[in-house]
Write an enzyme that holds these catalytic residues in place. Sequence first.
Site: not given
Length: 506
Positions: A15-16, A39, A78, A342, A344, A436
């Site tokens: 994801t990152a 990989s 959500k 939470e 995040t 945030y």
Amino acid sequence: MTEPIKSILIVGGGTAGWMAAAAIKRSVGPNAEVRLVESADIGVVGVGEATVPTIKDFNALIDLDEAEFMRETRATLKLGIEFNGWGRKDSAYFHPFGTYGGGSTLGDFPGSYFAMREQGRALSLEAYSICAHAARRGRVGARSPDPRSPLSGLHTAYHFDSVLYGQYLRKVCARRDIERIEGEIVEVVQRPEDGFVDHVVLKDGRTLKADLFIDCTGFRGLLIEGALKAGYEDWSHWLPMNRAWAVPCAKVRAVDPYTSSTARDAGWQWRIALQHRTGNGHVYCSDYVDDDSARETLLANLDGEALAEPRPLRFVTGRRKTLWDKNVVALGLSSGFIEPLESTSIHLVQVGIFRLLQHWPDLAFSQTNTNAYNRRLVREIEMVRDFVILHYHATDRDDTPFWRYVRDMPIPDSLAERVELFRDRGLMFQVGADEYFQPTSWLAVMYGQGIVPRTHNPLYDYQNPEQVAAGLEQLRRGWAATAEALPTHEAYLKGHGMWAMDPVAA
């Protein structure tokens, strides 16, 4: 004249990595080369499934089509998080997105609310949240741009399969000429004169050079820690969770538009409904429960048949002492980990990317610029950390050694000040523009978990209690009627082309 960055290498997918690739390429365009090396032999963590509303800003930045994105990732909407058993073992409350009351901000709502509660003329907080009303009814809708509309407060985020999200972003990046390189890095070579990373060496002998390296190699931090020795600030004394089991189960009921978090004897369990299955996990502290018992707790509390063997995870809460060092920026788990309570983790990846774009370097790599990035990001991460610690600290539970420990443990001074001001008279404040979690969220958790102000702001004794009580009731009725008129969650997704035609295929 400054010399611009011409080549960026993202080390690690998941994801990152693919978020970074998509956002950086969108920003630099054809003026710089963006490549990603990963990989297939190295797995990704890939269990995060819940997000916060800022994910919509990121998807907009990289021009994702919402309907396509939701179909590809089997996503659902959500509206907040339901917490069960946190303040007391038998307690429950809802942390909604959006705000309470009728405005776009909290405004005078807390002062009026606490004054009315002291008189017994106000209901639970969630009675005054459109997101809570909709979530409890299993209904969703589109947020209205008209601030006069009740639906202007209908903020949503997503639940999605994070592995599918990474794969989807990979396809998006391929369409945008971002080169993916398959290979395992076996060596990181630094320049002898200044320690900057010069290139990495793959197992097959290839070398990959770049001006800027983005470390998305997960907990190991191959570049930021393995090469540059950034160091790690351990937060286990405040956030003692260090392990988790994760497992999907069969979908057995309509898709809830919220995350559920249920406290267990030595941690907590999540439930996240996707289009094709339900995600579940048990996050716990191994000092208070053994792995086998934690696994059994998870499996005993599924609402459908397990679809795989539970997957174990181990982590240490905290952050790298330096998030950007020389020409290496750490994102995602490489930069640290708070815990998923939470939702995040993806948000902090996004924050790191946004701040990097704001502090984008040239080949001189100004230390002033790097230091400013580090200071800003550390401050933002620590504010999220404090909010998560609050959930453990604000409890009356004493039924297990774990809950007694977190209830009584010392907390950061920055959090202690917030708690005491709220306990004194319900006062909440925002530390800065980069924070945030807004006062709405602090109000939801502190009051929801039993921190009751000793008194209210006496300014609100000047108001007409009859008018205020009538206004609150009118607001509650309006929110309830608006929520009742919304479509069901699944009907909305299907009606807007967001439902996968073959949801079982994933």
